[in-house]
Design an enzyme around this catalytic site. Structure first.
Site, PDB file in Angstrom:
ATOM      1  N   GLY A 322     -32.248   7.720  18.676  1.00 19.37           N
ATOM      2  CA  GLY A 322     -33.683   7.972  18.550  1.00 19.37           C
ATOM      3  C   GLY A 322     -33.930   9.202  17.696  1.00 19.37           C
ATOM      4  O   GLY A 322     -33.163   9.511  16.794  1.00 19.37           O
ATOM      5  N   GLU A 323     -35.032   9.893  17.963  1.00 16.96           N
ATOM      6  CA  GLU A 323     -35.426  11.111  17.251  1.00 16.96           C
ATOM      7  C   GLU A 323     -35.840  10.846  15.802  1.00 16.96           C
ATOM      8  O   GLU A 323     -36.252  11.752  15.095  1.00 16.96           O
ATOM      9  CB  GLU A 323     -34.313  12.169  17.253  1.00 16.96           C
ATOM     10  CG  GLU A 323     -33.827  12.588  18.627  1.00 16.96           C
ATOM     11  CD  GLU A 323     -32.680  13.590  18.563  1.00 16.96           C
ATOM     12  OE1 GLU A 323     -32.368  14.087  17.459  1.00 16.96           O
ATOM     13  OE2 GLU A 323     -32.081  13.874  19.625  1.00 16.96           O
TER      14      GLU A 323
END
Length: 357
Positions: A322-323
């Site tokens: 993610g991120e």
């Protein structure tokens, strides 16, 4: 001031108008320009597809990549009360601190690729105070537990989407990616995916931050029970988002719609970000013309999402962090796709015989 009640909140999100990029004349001109480069026809594969897509988005045969940016939205989820995560909720705010300190993977990759990074508190269950580098757009201190009640009100959902759209005012370039942080958000994304696609919950649910098989099965049962409770089959897209989503997911959906209205290239990351796109694309199908799917996540539901949308990811690297990490890692390939159009010789200019013409 944090908006934790519905007073003065917008009752609905004003949907941006997104135009299709389809232009037969321009598409033919881009194809001719690509095919006239000193190479066999089609030999640059997906780079040629990207060059054509970006040219259509920017309405030119000389597309470029200017000041790419990534917006990372963070929010907490009430559904963590159902023990659906391998990590405690406090990790959300701790990771936001890590972003602000420059120590997360997305910080490393953004620096490496000269990508502006915006960190947004969409609804973290924590008081950060006024902090340099943090955009405070907190709608509430996390959503409610959607296993028991709707995650957010319609007004909160509209406000989150409006905040997302307004984030684009601070982005100066023509490429924007999206990232997220929020313990519990793979459960929210899986629920959104199930209702939007009608795929079985078992095909939508994965390990998230690292659940064991019994934990994945528990997550699946929580979602199935919640869908039954909310009679989700009859919901409109924004109802689905408000019932099962997170403030960070709603904010990303609003930002995506506004970015496409501005004819920006949208870099789509993994499972959570694509769940926001499922909602945005149901509201405005033409948004898909603007989307570059950076990678296929190792979260099993993401493969199903991409198949449902009938799109091809740029990278296959087994990522599931993610991120927005996948989006930033795909940036060099976007640069390459426009650079070969600008800098590569043509058959005529290089005095090379075009036997394939």
């Amino acid at each position: 001031m944090y908006r934790t009640d519905t007073a003065s909140m917008p009752s609905s999100f004003l949907l941006p108008v997104i135009s299709s990029t389809h232009d037969a004349t321009l598409s033919a001109a881009l194809t001719a320009a690509i095919n006239n480069k000193t190479k066999p026809l089609g030999s640059l594969g997906m780079l040629e597809t990207l060059a054509r897509q970006i040219g259509l988005i920017q309405q030119t045969v000389q597309p470029n990549i200017v000041a790419p940016a990534l917006i990372v939205c963070a929010g907490d989820h009430g559904v963590v009360e159902e023990n659906i995560s391998a990590y405690p909720q406090s990790v959300t705010w701790q990771m936001v601190e890590n972003f602000l300190a420059g120590g997360a993977a997305i910080n490393v990759f953004a620096r490496q690729n000269h990508c502006a990074l915006y960190i947004v508190d969409a609804g973290v269950n924590h008081d950060f105070g006024v902090r340099e580098g943090l955009l405070d757009r907190k709608v509430a201190y996390g959503t409610r537990n959607f296993a028991q009640e709707a995650a957010m009100t319609a007004e909160q959902c509209a406000l989150a989407m409006q905040h997302g759209a307004e984030l684009l005012a601070g982005v100066q370039g023509n490429v924007v990616g999206f990232g997220e942080m929020g313990i519990g958000n793979t459960t929210a994304a899986a629920a959104i995916m199930h209702v939007m696609t009608q795929l079985p919950v078992a095909e939508c649910v994965g390990a998230g931050t690292g659940l064991a098989p019994e934990g994945v099965l528990h997550k699946q049962r929580v979602i199935e029970a919640a869908v039954t409770r909310h009679a989700a089959e009859s919901m409109e897209p924004l109802e689905v988002l408000a019932t099962f989503g997170g403030f960070e997911i709603a904010m990303i959906a609003g930002a995506m719609l506004a970015a496409a209205e501005r004819r920006m290239v949208l870099l789509i990351d993994g499972f959570i970000v694509t769940s926001a796109l499922l909602v945005a694309a149901r509201l405005q199908p033409a948004i898909l013309d603007y989307c570059v799917f950076a990678h296929c996540s190792d979260e099993q539901g993401h493969r199903q999402m991409l198949a449902y949308l009938n799109v091809q990811p740029v990278l296959q690297m087994g990522l599931r962090l993610g991120e927005g990490t996948g989006s930033v890692l795909a940036l060099p390939l976007l640069h390459a796709s426009v650079n070969f159009l600008h800098e590569m010789a043509t058959f005529d200019s290089a005095a090379v015989s075009n036997k394939g013409a």
